[in-house]
Design a protein around this motif. Structure first.
Motif, PDB file in Angstrom:
ATOM      1  N   PHE A   1      34.313  47.105  44.291  1.00  0.00           N
ATOM      2  CA  PHE A   1      34.237  45.797  44.664  1.00  0.00           C
ATOM      3  C   PHE A   1      32.550  45.285  44.341  1.00  0.00           C
ATOM      4  CE2 PHE A   1      33.444  42.797  48.493  1.00  0.00           C
ATOM      5  CZ  PHE A   1      34.100  41.819  47.968  1.00  0.00           C
ATOM      6  N   PHE A   2      31.609  46.129  45.134  1.00  0.00           N
ATOM      7  CA  PHE A   2      30.403  45.975  45.244  1.00  0.00           C
ATOM      8  C   PHE A   2      29.638  45.799  43.960  1.00  0.00           C
ATOM      9  CE2 PHE A   2      31.008  46.789  49.907  1.00  0.00           C
ATOM     10  CZ  PHE A   2      30.747  45.405  50.227  1.00  0.00           C
ATOM     11  N   LEU A   3      29.899  46.923  43.141  1.00  0.00           N
ATOM     12  CA  LEU A   3      29.295  47.252  41.703  1.00  0.00           C
ATOM     13  C   LEU A   3      30.149  46.718  40.468  1.00  0.00           C
ATOM     14  CD1 LEU A   3      27.813  50.746  42.856  1.00  0.00           C
ATOM     15  CD2 LEU A   3      26.726  48.483  42.961  1.00  0.00           C
ATOM     16  N   GLY A   4      31.509  46.510  40.656  1.00  0.00           N
ATOM     17  CA  GLY A   4      32.148  45.915  39.674  1.00  0.00           C
ATOM     18  C   GLY A   4      31.686  45.107  38.905  1.00  0.00           C
ATOM     19  N   THR A   5      31.520  44.974  37.632  1.00  0.00           N
ATOM     20  CA  THR A   5      30.913  43.770  36.859  1.00  0.00           C
ATOM     21  C   THR A   5      32.105  42.804  36.460  1.00  0.00           C
ATOM     22  OG1 THR A   5      31.114  45.247  35.049  1.00  0.00           O
ATOM     23  CG2 THR A   5      29.023  45.061  36.316  1.00  0.00           C
ATOM     24  N   ARG A   6      33.280  43.069  36.734  1.00  0.00           N
ATOM     25  CA  ARG A   6      34.291  42.150  36.178  1.00  0.00           C
ATOM     26  C   ARG A   6      35.116  41.554  37.210  1.00  0.00           C
ATOM     27  NH1 ARG A   6      37.130  44.212  31.164  1.00  0.00           N
ATOM     28  NH2 ARG A   6      37.166  46.362  32.135  1.00  0.00           N
ATOM     29  N   TRP A   7      35.148  40.149  37.371  1.00  0.00           N
ATOM     30  CA  TRP A   7      36.044  39.529  38.266  1.00  0.00           C
ATOM     31  C   TRP A   7      37.176  39.072  37.558  1.00  0.00           C
ATOM     32  CZ3 TRP A   7      36.344  38.634  43.444  1.00  0.00           C
ATOM     33  CH2 TRP A   7      37.121  37.660  43.854  1.00  0.00           C
ATOM     34  N   LYS A   8      38.406  39.518  37.507  1.00  0.00           N
ATOM     35  CA  LYS A   8      39.386  39.063  36.780  1.00  0.00           C
ATOM     36  C   LYS A   8      40.748  39.171  37.551  1.00  0.00           C
ATOM     37  CE  LYS A   8      37.931  38.937  31.885  1.00  0.00           C
ATOM     38  NZ  LYS A   8      37.592  40.211  30.827  1.00  0.00           N
ATOM     39  N   PRO A   9      40.946  38.279  38.536  1.00  0.00           N
ATOM     40  CA  PRO A   9      42.061  38.521  39.422  1.00  0.00           C
ATOM     41  C   PRO A   9      43.558  38.810  38.692  1.00  0.00           C
ATOM     42  CG  PRO A   9      40.584  36.497  39.967  1.00  0.00           C
ATOM     43  CD  PRO A   9      40.156  37.160  38.617  1.00  0.00           C
ATOM     44  N   GLY A  10      43.443  38.171  37.454  1.00  0.00           N
ATOM     45  CA  GLY A  10      44.959  38.357  36.873  1.00  0.00           C
ATOM     46  C   GLY A  10      45.047  39.793  36.470  1.00  0.00           C
ATOM     47  N   GLN A  11      44.031  40.366  36.148  1.00  0.00           N
ATOM     48  CA  GLN A  11      44.271  41.779  35.929  1.00  0.00           C
ATOM     49  C   GLN A  11      44.055  42.778  36.746  1.00  0.00           C
ATOM     50  OE1 GLN A  11      41.591  42.631  32.554  1.00  0.00           O
ATOM     51  NE2 GLN A  11      42.137  40.367  31.607  1.00  0.00           N
ATOM     52  N   GLY A  12      43.713  42.294  38.269  1.00  0.00           N
ATOM     53  CA  GLY A  12      43.439  43.196  39.420  1.00  0.00           C
ATOM     54  C   GLY A  12      41.983  43.748  39.296  1.00  0.00           C
ATOM     55  N   LEU A  13      41.189  43.010  39.037  1.00  0.00           N
ATOM     56  CA  LEU A  13      39.670  43.420  38.692  1.00  0.00           C
ATOM     57  C   LEU A  13      39.025  42.505  39.862  1.00  0.00           C
ATOM     58  CD1 LEU A  13      39.263  43.915  34.873  1.00  0.00           C
ATOM     59  CD2 LEU A  13      39.231  45.650  36.700  1.00  0.00           C
ATOM     60  N   TYR A  14      38.363  42.870  40.660  1.00  0.00           N
ATOM     61  CA  TYR A  14      37.716  42.147  41.695  1.00  0.00           C
ATOM     62  C   TYR A  14      36.145  42.666  42.027  1.00  0.00           C
ATOM     63  CZ  TYR A  14      42.304  40.611  42.909  1.00  0.00           C
ATOM     64  OH  TYR A  14      43.612  40.182  42.828  1.00  0.00           O
ATOM     65  N   GLY A  15      35.403  42.841  40.781  1.00  0.00           N
ATOM     66  CA  GLY A  15      34.229  43.135  41.045  1.00  0.00           C
ATOM     67  C   GLY A  15      33.154  42.033  41.420  1.00  0.00           C
ATOM     68  N   ILE A  16      32.426  42.131  42.352  1.00  0.00           N
ATOM     69  CA  ILE A  16      31.583  40.785  42.643  1.00  0.00           C
ATOM     70  C   ILE A  16      29.981  41.030  42.443  1.00  0.00           C
ATOM     71  CG2 ILE A  16      33.049  39.964  44.492  1.00  0.00           C
ATOM     72  CD1 ILE A  16      31.000  40.975  46.672  1.00  0.00           C
TER      73      ILE A  16
ATOM     74  N   ASN B   1      40.729  40.324  57.520  1.00  0.00           N
ATOM     75  CA  ASN B   1      41.299  39.938  56.181  1.00  0.00           C
ATOM     76  C   ASN B   1      40.571  40.906  55.279  1.00  0.00           C
ATOM     77  OD1 ASN B   1      43.672  38.498  56.636  1.00  0.00           O
ATOM     78  ND2 ASN B   1      42.334  37.247  57.630  1.00  0.00           N
ATOM     79  N   GLY B   2      39.189  40.769  55.615  1.00  0.00           N
ATOM     80  CA  GLY B   2      38.380  41.189  54.453  1.00  0.00           C
ATOM     81  C   GLY B   2      37.817  42.582  54.118  1.00  0.00           C
ATOM     82  N   ILE B   3      37.645  43.394  55.327  1.00  0.00           N
ATOM     83  CA  ILE B   3      37.332  44.793  55.331  1.00  0.00           C
ATOM     84  C   ILE B   3      38.468  45.498  54.470  1.00  0.00           C
ATOM     85  CG2 ILE B   3      36.580  46.854  56.461  1.00  0.00           C
ATOM     86  CD1 ILE B   3      34.460  44.776  56.586  1.00  0.00           C
ATOM     87  N   PRO B   4      39.755  45.540  54.898  1.00  0.00           N
ATOM     88  CA  PRO B   4      40.771  46.200  54.410  1.00  0.00           C
ATOM     89  C   PRO B   4      40.898  46.014  52.763  1.00  0.00           C
ATOM     90  CG  PRO B   4      41.661  45.077  56.547  1.00  0.00           C
ATOM     91  CD  PRO B   4      40.265  44.630  55.983  1.00  0.00           C
ATOM     92  N   ALA B   5      40.589  44.643  52.759  1.00  0.00           N
ATOM     93  CA  ALA B   5      40.629  44.227  51.073  1.00  0.00           C
ATOM     94  C   ALA B   5      39.539  44.912  50.385  1.00  0.00           C
ATOM     95  CB  ALA B   5      40.552  42.657  50.840  1.00  0.00           C
ATOM     96  N   ILE B   6      38.579  45.270  50.789  1.00  0.00           N
ATOM     97  CA  ILE B   6      37.562  45.787  50.197  1.00  0.00           C
ATOM     98  C   ILE B   6      37.858  47.517  49.994  1.00  0.00           C
ATOM     99  CG2 ILE B   6      35.025  47.100  50.412  1.00  0.00           C
ATOM    100  CD1 ILE B   6      34.320  44.376  51.900  1.00  0.00           C
ATOM    101  N   GLY B   7      38.783  48.169  51.122  1.00  0.00           N
ATOM    102  CA  GLY B   7      39.041  49.280  51.049  1.00  0.00           C
ATOM    103  C   GLY B   7      40.039  49.370  49.895  1.00  0.00           C
ATOM    104  N   GLU B   8      40.976  48.408  49.995  1.00  0.00           N
ATOM    105  CA  GLU B   8      42.163  48.312  48.887  1.00  0.00           C
ATOM    106  C   GLU B   8      41.527  48.354  47.388  1.00  0.00           C
ATOM    107  OE1 GLU B   8      46.119  45.767  48.191  1.00  0.00           O
ATOM    108  OE2 GLU B   8      45.296  45.825  50.452  1.00  0.00           O
ATOM    109  N   ILE B   9      40.737  47.401  47.286  1.00  0.00           N
ATOM    110  CA  ILE B   9      39.814  47.362  45.788  1.00  0.00           C
ATOM    111  C   ILE B   9      39.114  48.527  45.707  1.00  0.00           C
ATOM    112  CG2 ILE B   9      38.317  46.085  44.551  1.00  0.00           C
ATOM    113  CD1 ILE B   9      39.170  43.521  46.512  1.00  0.00           C
ATOM    114  N   GLY B  10      38.473  49.350  46.868  1.00  0.00           N
ATOM    115  CA  GLY B  10      37.598  50.449  46.622  1.00  0.00           C
ATOM    116  C   GLY B  10      36.246  49.736  46.753  1.00  0.00           C
ATOM    117  N   ALA B  11      35.312  50.112  47.765  1.00  0.00           N
ATOM    118  CA  ALA B  11      34.132  49.814  48.013  1.00  0.00           C
ATOM    119  C   ALA B  11      33.251  49.716  46.698  1.00  0.00           C
ATOM    120  CB  ALA B  11      33.455  50.611  49.035  1.00  0.00           C
TER     121      ALA B  11
END
Lengths: 280, 271, 250
Positions: free
Chosen positions: A44-59, A31-41
């Motif tokens: 995902f890893f370097l994104g500084t904003r976590w806003k699921p409502g806007q499709g932003l998944y930076g951890i 479940n997790g690896i494809p999600a990282i692919g979909e978000i873009g590695a």
């Protein structure tokens, strides 16, 4: 006949552990690896904003958050824990030990919600009063985690110091060294690999702790600019959104768990006896 | 030289004092704040938003503990029997199981919670049984490891004596080895009870937060730790939270002390 | 069916190490045969080969023949039945951590006896035969671990007798005991030979001379000499035997 059947039952039971680990890995990674692919590695890893409502998944804030609170817990908990371990192994009168020993194992048994509750009712107001702000901060979370890893570090340190052959200590005394100097220069260095293992164990516990941190850290998914700012850890990220997340959001949480899982695995590999470097 | 020794001594004593004071303060705080609010209505048979009774949560905790251990207990003990009595120490399977158990014991409880939600909740919804399976996996390595140690501490002369009388392996395991290892195995069980009672993160999204006694295995239940979390989150019921924290803490302390006492008895006995 | 033990051309290996070389020996019924020799000579290995206790050791392999009462021990026999017929008593007393009664009843229960009366009768008879009944009859429910070392060893003998064996293998049964307990066990063993084929491994040559009818001397995995105990001790035919029994080595 009966022997054969039960042997098969025992064997099956032994395999359950392996099956469980395999299942957990499959569920997380599939479940997790494809999600990282979909978000873009990178995002995902370097994104500084976590806003699921806007499709932003930076951890990145959560990775940093886990690192910060763990580092804080280590900075506060390790010196206190190791020194207390030394005290209990070499300085403590037997009668006091009979009180302090059970007290330390008591600390180990207290559930994390109670630590969290203690954090909310005592530490958060204290930090707020002393430094201003909301009180829910890296500092508060670090103090609570330091408390939680204390028993692990104390008991492992004490055990490894007690395991050092007594003639090291006696040899040092015989050379005219004081008790303190003998303990610190002859005994503690020999216990170093054991103490290190205890510290690593404590780090593992701090990284994996969830509820106590959620209750006192503020949980803002933002990169903090100081130790009095609120922070969200990887574990907190999972538990906060888990209740309602769906689709990519849910899989992003699973991906967060993958990151956490890999962290913990790497930490455990450091301490497992087979791969621990001879620290001498 | 003298000064350095004195400084080292001071550091050691200071650390020990900090530890001791922290423990006294933490436990004392919960006791002092909680004890005055231990009112009978907190133990009313039915939970309402007025009485905030923790009795259903306590019963749910007991149910959860029993259900989880019914699963992980036999599996863990049987796995230990296989590893100690049947497998050769160096077999690949034995090494694989050990590695798997080590991995399981390192996984944070929130990851178990997530896994349980994906697998068990998908099948059975937020329920007693989903929570029980999640916690069963979580406690499996602990039960297995303690059972393994207990079985290993049974002297081989017992096994020889049994085989020498013509008993088979299975009879020896059930009549001699397991009974001799029982105290150690029990200590592991009690330790697991302590972990289950104190667990929150793995339960909140697998067993849910319904503060009533379950109708059946598929009902959502709130254990005492989850109850404690929910109460302190709502921040309205501070007094009741203190009292609940006290009950939870005392419960877990008693459970762990029981495990220690049994383990201590075991080591004296085996000498 | 008799309980004569015949060993012919037996060699035993543990992995690549040979522990016994080409041993041939007849152990007659209703007598005491002692195995003597220095540590590591293979005497205990031979003893444990007779009831297949060596099966538990990884890498164990036996070549040649062992028969008990004419039946090949390593040829398709049921190990459980073999061990029922050939009882064993170990070097260190090893009562199970349960009551005295349950210890003795363990064997009969293992072999399917469930009736209370039958069990009680078997336990009493075995304890009497092992000359310990008078000492324990009032505390059968007490833990066997509360007994003294010598009592524990006689309890273990009773436990072995309760299964109804025809032969008894004793692996240095008195080496962990004081002299008084030792002499009690020796008296007991001498009484038991009327009904059982007895093999005793011992480090103590006086013991072998005192109680055994026949003696076999082992050295480095080989059977050097065997014969009537009196003869072997008074006029050994081999130099090595003489050296050992006169205490020149070992």
């Amino acid at each position: 006949m009966k022997d054969k059947v039960m042997r098969a039952v025992f064997l099956a039971a032994a395999c359950v552990c392996i099956v469980c680990v395999a299942l957990i890995c499959v569920f997380l990674f599939v479940n997790g690896i494809p999600a990282i692919g979909e978000i873009g590695a990178l995002r995902f890893f370097l994104g500084t904003r976590w806003k699921p409502g806007q499709g932003l998944y930076g951890i990145a804030p959560m990775i940093l958050g886990s690192v910060y609170v763990t580092a804080g817990a280590v900075a506060l908990g390790v010196p206190t824990g190791v020194l207390t371990g030394i005290f209990m192994a070499r300085f403590c009168p037997a009668r006091l030990h009979r009180l302090l020993g059970p007290a330390v194992s008591l600390l180990a048994g207290i559930p994390s919600v109670i630590y969290g509750f203690f954090g909310i009712t005592v530490l958060v107001p204290a930090v707020r009063g002393l430094f201003g702000g909301s009180g829910k901060s890296i500092l508060t979370a670090s103090v609570i985690l330091a408390l939680m890893i204390l028993p692990t570090i104390i008991s492992v340190s004490e055990a490894s110091i007690r395991a050092v052959p007594v003639h090291y200590y006696e040899g040092s005394l015989a050379l005219g060294a004081t008790h303190e100097r003998s303990v610190f220069s002859a005994v503690v260095p020999d216990a170093r690999s054991g103490i290190t293992a205890g510290v690593v164990l404590g780090i593992g516990r701090a990284v994996g702790e969830t509820m106590a941190v959620v209750m006192v850290a503020g949980n803002q998914p933002i990169i903090p600019r100081g130790i009095l700012e609120g922070v969200r850890t990887l574990t907190a990220n999972i538990v906060i959104d888990m209740g309602y997340a769906t689709d990519l959001h849910r899989r992003a949480l699973i991906a967060t768990a993958v990151v956490l899982f890999v962290f913990i695995l790497a930490i455990n590999l450091l301490v497992s006896p087979g791969s621990r470097p001879a620290a001498k | 030289m003298k000064a350095r020794s004195a400084a080292l001594r001071a550091a050691v004593y200071a650390a020990a004092a900090i530890t001791a004071l922290t423990i006294v303060f933490l436990v004392g705080y919960i006791v002092v704040k909680g004890a005055p609010h231990l009112e009978p209505e907190l133990f009313a048979p039915k939970y309402t938003t007025d009485n905030l009774s923790m009795l259903p949560a306590i019963i749910n905790t007991a149910l959860m503990t029993v259900s989880a251990l019914l699963i992980s207990g036999p599996v863990g003990v049987f796995a230990a029997v296989y590893l100690v009595e049947y497998a050769s120490r160096s077999s690949r399977l034995a090494r694989g199981v050990r590695l798997a158990a080590e991995t399981l014991s390192g996984i944070p409880s929130v990851v178990y919670g997530l896994f349980g939600r994906l697998l068990f909740v998908a099948m059975w919804g937020l329920s007693l049984i989903s929570g029980a399976f999640t916690l069963a996996i979580m406690t499996l390595p602990l039960i297995m490891r303690t059972a393994q140690e207990a079985l290993l501490s049974v002297p081989d002369t017992y096994r020889e004596g049994s085989f020498g009388l013509g008993a088979g392996k299975l009879r020896t395991v059930f009549a001699i080895t397991l009974p001799a290892a029982a105290p150690g195995i029990l200590a592991g069980f009690i330790l697991s009870v302590g972990r289950i009672v104190g667990e929150t993160a793995a339960l909140i999204y697998t067993a849910g937060t319904v503060a009533e006694m379950p109708k059946n295995a598929f009902s959502s239940v709130r254990t005492l730790s989850v109850h404690m979390y929910v109460l302190s989150n709502e921040a309205l019921y501070v007094n009741q939270s203190y009292a609940t924290a006290l009950v939870l803490m005392v419960l877990v302390i008693f459970i762990n002390a029981g495990s220690n006492a049994i383990a201590k008895k075991l080591t004296i006995h085996s000498l | 069916m008799g309980a004569e033990i015949e060993i012919s051309n037996l060699s035993v290996y543990y992995g690549a190490v040979r522990a016994l070389t080409d041993v041939s020996l007849n152990i007659p019924e209703h007598g005491i045969t002692a195995f003597i020799g220095p540590s590591g000579c293979g005497k205990s290995t031979l003893l444990k080969t007779i009831n297949r206790m060596n099966d538990l050791v990884e890498g164990f392999r036996a070549e040649g023949g062992v028969t008990v009462g004419g039946r090949d021990v390593y040829g398709g026999i049921d190990v459980t039945q073999l061990r029922k017929r050939v009882g064993m008593v170990f070097q260190k007393p090893n009562p199970f951590p349960m009551s005295i009664f349950d210890n003795v009843a363990y064997g009969p229960r293992t072999h399917g006896v469930r009736a209370r009366a039958k069990l009680e009768a078997a336990v009493e008879k075995s304890l009497r035969d092992a000359a310990i009944w008078d000492e324990v009859k009032d505390r059968l429910r007490r833990s066997a671990l509360s007994l003294s070392g010598g009592q524990q060893q006689r309890l273990c003998i009773a436990r072995a007798l309760a299964v109804g064996p025809q032969a008894l293998l004793l692996d240095e049964p008195t080496s962990a005991l004081d002299p008084i307990s030792t002499s009690k066990i020796e008296d007991l063993v001498t009484q038991l030979k009327a009904e059982y084929t007895i093999v005793i491994v011992t480090h103590n040559m006086q013991q072998a001379a005192r109680i055994s009818d026949r003696t076999a001397f082992f050295l480095l995995g080989e059977l050097i000499e065997h014969g009537a105990t009196e003869e072997l001790f008074s006029m050994p035919s081999q130099k090595k035997t003489e050296d050992y029994i006169t205490g020149r080595f070992g």
